[in-house]
Design a protein around this motif. Structure first.
Motif, PDB file in Angstrom:
ATOM      1  N   GLU A  20       0.836  -1.210   0.000  1.00 55.24           N
ATOM      2  CA  GLU A  20       0.000   0.000   0.000  1.00 55.24           C
ATOM      3  C   GLU A  20       0.868   1.257   0.000  1.00 55.24           C
ATOM      4  OE1 GLU A  20      -4.036  -1.431   2.326  1.00 55.24           O
ATOM      5  OE2 GLU A  20      -2.193  -1.184   3.477  1.00 55.24           O
ATOM      6  N   CYS A  21       1.934   1.256   0.796  1.00 55.60           N
ATOM      7  CA  CYS A  21       2.859   2.400   0.799  1.00 55.60           C
ATOM      8  C   CYS A  21       3.556   2.536  -0.550  1.00 55.60           C
ATOM      9  CB  CYS A  21       3.889   2.242   1.915  1.00 55.60           C
ATOM     10  SG  CYS A  21       3.215   2.401   3.594  1.00 55.60           S
ATOM     11  N   ALA A  22       3.880   1.412  -1.169  1.00 53.79           N
ATOM     12  CA  ALA A  22       4.549   1.434  -2.470  1.00 53.79           C
ATOM     13  C   ALA A  22       3.652   2.050  -3.542  1.00 53.79           C
ATOM     14  CB  ALA A  22       4.953   0.018  -2.874  1.00 53.79           C
ATOM     15  N   ARG A  23       2.365   1.771  -3.474  1.00 53.29           N
ATOM     16  CA  ARG A  23       1.439   2.365  -4.439  1.00 53.29           C
ATOM     17  C   ARG A  23       1.380   3.883  -4.267  1.00 53.29           C
ATOM     18  NH1 ARG A  23      -2.961  -2.388  -3.381  1.00 53.29           N
ATOM     19  NH2 ARG A  23      -2.257  -3.842  -5.029  1.00 53.29           N
ATOM     20  N   ARG A  24       1.411   4.324  -3.023  1.00 58.20           N
ATOM     21  CA  ARG A  24       1.433   5.768  -2.771  1.00 58.20           C
ATOM     22  C   ARG A  24       2.733   6.386  -3.286  1.00 58.20           C
ATOM     23  NH1 ARG A  24      -2.542   7.672   0.585  1.00 58.20           N
ATOM     24  NH2 ARG A  24      -3.658   6.193   1.935  1.00 58.20           N
ATOM     25  N   ALA A  25       3.860   5.699  -3.045  1.00 61.20           N
ATOM     26  CA  ALA A  25       5.154   6.215  -3.508  1.00 61.20           C
ATOM     27  C   ALA A  25       5.208   6.283  -5.026  1.00 61.20           C
ATOM     28  CB  ALA A  25       6.279   5.336  -2.973  1.00 61.20           C
ATOM     29  N   GLU A  26       4.687   5.270  -5.687  1.00 63.03           N
ATOM     30  CA  GLU A  26       4.681   5.281  -7.154  1.00 63.03           C
ATOM     31  C   GLU A  26       3.906   6.487  -7.679  1.00 63.03           C
ATOM     32  OE1 GLU A  26       3.797   2.072 -10.661  1.00 63.03           O
ATOM     33  OE2 GLU A  26       2.132   2.569  -9.319  1.00 63.03           O
ATOM     34  N   PHE A  28       3.262   9.268  -6.038  1.00 66.71           N
ATOM     35  CA  PHE A  28       3.953  10.493  -5.653  1.00 66.71           C
ATOM     36  C   PHE A  28       5.084  10.821  -6.628  1.00 66.71           C
ATOM     37  CE2 PHE A  28       7.358  12.450  -2.908  1.00 66.71           C
ATOM     38  CZ  PHE A  28       6.783  13.712  -2.857  1.00 66.71           C
ATOM     39  N   PHE A  29       5.935   9.856  -6.942  1.00 67.50           N
ATOM     40  CA  PHE A  29       7.063  10.138  -7.825  1.00 67.50           C
ATOM     41  C   PHE A  29       6.613  10.338  -9.280  1.00 67.50           C
ATOM     42  CE2 PHE A  29       9.501   8.461  -4.236  1.00 67.50           C
ATOM     43  CZ  PHE A  29      10.499   9.421  -4.169  1.00 67.50           C
ATOM     44  N   HIS A  30       5.521   9.717  -9.663  1.00 71.14           N
ATOM     45  CA  HIS A  30       4.960   9.976 -10.989  1.00 71.14           C
ATOM     46  C   HIS A  30       4.517  11.437 -11.093  1.00 71.14           C
ATOM     47  CE1 HIS A  30       2.735   9.377 -14.731  1.00 71.14           C
ATOM     48  NE2 HIS A  30       1.675   9.917 -14.155  1.00 71.14           N
ATOM     49  N   GLN A  41      14.653  11.139 -12.130  1.00 72.15           N
ATOM     50  CA  GLN A  41      15.422   9.956 -11.757  1.00 72.15           C
ATOM     51  C   GLN A  41      15.912  10.051 -10.323  1.00 72.15           C
ATOM     52  OE1 GLN A  41      16.274   6.898 -13.597  1.00 72.15           O
ATOM     53  NE2 GLN A  41      16.570   6.522 -11.402  1.00 72.15           N
ATOM     54  N   TRP A  42      15.727   8.950  -9.569  1.00 69.66           N
ATOM     55  CA  TRP A  42      16.122   8.903  -8.167  1.00 69.66           C
ATOM     56  C   TRP A  42      17.042   7.716  -7.930  1.00 69.66           C
ATOM     57  CZ3 TRP A  42      14.707  12.984  -5.167  1.00 69.66           C
ATOM     58  CH2 TRP A  42      13.713  13.818  -5.713  1.00 69.66           C
ATOM     59  N   VAL A  58      16.660   3.942  -9.015  1.00 69.36           N
ATOM     60  CA  VAL A  58      15.401   3.405  -8.512  1.00 69.36           C
ATOM     61  C   VAL A  58      14.371   3.449  -9.638  1.00 69.36           C
ATOM     62  CG1 VAL A  58      13.504   3.732  -6.884  1.00 69.36           C
ATOM     63  CG2 VAL A  58      15.865   4.104  -6.140  1.00 69.36           C
ATOM     64  N   ARG A  59      13.804   2.298  -9.951  1.00 68.28           N
ATOM     65  CA  ARG A  59      12.747   2.250 -10.956  1.00 68.28           C
ATOM     66  C   ARG A  59      11.442   2.719 -10.315  1.00 68.28           C
ATOM     67  NH1 ARG A  59      11.451  -2.606 -11.757  1.00 68.28           N
ATOM     68  NH2 ARG A  59      12.798  -3.575 -10.189  1.00 68.28           N
ATOM     69  N   PRO A  60      10.730   3.626 -10.979  1.00 71.98           N
ATOM     70  CA  PRO A  60       9.500   4.168 -10.384  1.00 71.98           C
ATOM     71  C   PRO A  60       8.322   3.212 -10.519  1.00 71.98           C
ATOM     72  CG  PRO A  60       9.840   5.118 -12.549  1.00 71.98           C
ATOM     73  CD  PRO A  60      11.031   4.216 -12.289  1.00 71.98           C
ATOM     74  N   GLU A  61       8.464   2.031  -9.957  1.00 72.97           N
ATOM     75  CA  GLU A  61       7.433   1.005 -10.072  1.00 72.97           C
ATOM     76  C   GLU A  61       7.056   0.477  -8.690  1.00 72.97           C
ATOM     77  OE1 GLU A  61       9.117  -1.952 -12.579  1.00 72.97           O
ATOM     78  OE2 GLU A  61       9.385  -0.596 -14.294  1.00 72.97           O
ATOM     79  N   VAL A  62       5.820   0.010  -8.573  1.00 76.03           N
ATOM     80  CA  VAL A  62       5.318  -0.482  -7.295  1.00 76.03           C
ATOM     81  C   VAL A  62       6.189  -1.597  -6.747  1.00 76.03           C
ATOM     82  CG1 VAL A  62       3.430  -1.763  -6.206  1.00 76.03           C
ATOM     83  CG2 VAL A  62       2.922   0.198  -7.648  1.00 76.03           C
TER      84      VAL A  62
END
Length: 247
Positions: A20-26, A28-30, A41-42, A58-62
């Motif tokens: 769930e946090c990963a979905r929020r991070a994806e 956010f960075f999108h 790029q991070w 870091v790949r911007p993926e869930v």
């Protein structure tokens, strides 16, 4: 006086999984990538990173964010058991040394009195710092943070201003730009030149000035304090429980 500006979002205990946090991070960075080219790029730490790069890309993926959050769980000193209620911690950056922007997360924590955060720290020096520290760009960053993480409140401003304006430990902070969730209440009328904008159905974004506000300017401090007082009278500043561990 050199001021340390930052963007910070804060919310209380919220039990969420690494996924769930990963979905929020994806998300956010999108959204962050659309705010400025430097946010595309991070990188993360770890052994074996190419010397020509600031770290491991870091790949911007869930899937990648889920693994990063699982890696960032706190553990006991004895036995190295995962402390589930403390959630996840991770941080990334986008460049080397003082020219980098750093993003830090503490999320998924649900222990009593827990505080979850999303912090973005602009570069310490350089032209990129000046570009980021503009009201239009910071408004986009705060909107991205609010949309992805649904915090109780978020601000963009300097540590120095917060220290001068804040009256109580753990209260909702007011900065150059401030986001307030609808969960806190209703924003009252505020004096010019404050601009109030809705952030979807989540809350409101307050922009106190189109120009940077500095703790070294007595007029800026007085105006920010006045806005804080009006929000306090409307019941938006005092939080129900003391919160520790904030920036």
């Amino acid at each position: 006086m050199h001021e340390w500006y930052y963007v910070g979002g804060y919310w209380g205990p919220r039990k969420e999984t690494a996924l769930e946090c990963a979905r929020r991070a994806e998300l956010f960075f999108h959204m962050l990538a659309r705010c400025d080219p430097s946010f595309t790029q991070w990188y993360r730490g770890g052994r074996g990173a190419p010397r020509s790069l600031p770290g491991h890309p870091v790949r911007p993926e869930v899937e990648e964010w889920e693994q990063l959050f699982l890696r960032g769980r706190l553990r006991t000193d004895v036995g190295k058991e995962v402390i589930e209620e403390f959630g996840f911690m991770e941080y990334v950056w986008n460049a080397k040394n003082k020219e980098r922007t750093r993003v830090e997360f503490s999320c998924g924590a649900y222990s009593p009195g827990a505080v979850n955060t999303c912090l973005l720290r602009p570069p310490e020096v350089g032209p990129l710092r000046e570009r980021i520290l503009s009201a239009p760009l910071l408004a986009e960053v705060l909107t991205s943070l609010a949309t992805a993480w649904d915090p109780d409140f978020a601000i963009a401003g300097s540590n120095e201003m917060v220290r001068l304006v804040r009256k109580r430990k753990g209260e909702v902070r007011v900065g150059w730009l401030t986001y307030l969730s609808r969960r806190l209440g209703t924003v009252p009328p505020l004096p010019a030149p404050v601009r109030i904008e809705p952030v979807g159905t989540l809350g409101w974004l307050l922009v106190l000035s189109p120009e940077p506000m500095s703790a070294s300017n007595p007029d800026h401090v007085a105006f920010t304090s006045r806005v804080r007082e009006l929000l306090d009278r409307a019941g938006l500043i005092r939080r129900p429980d003391p919160v520790t561990g904030e920036e």
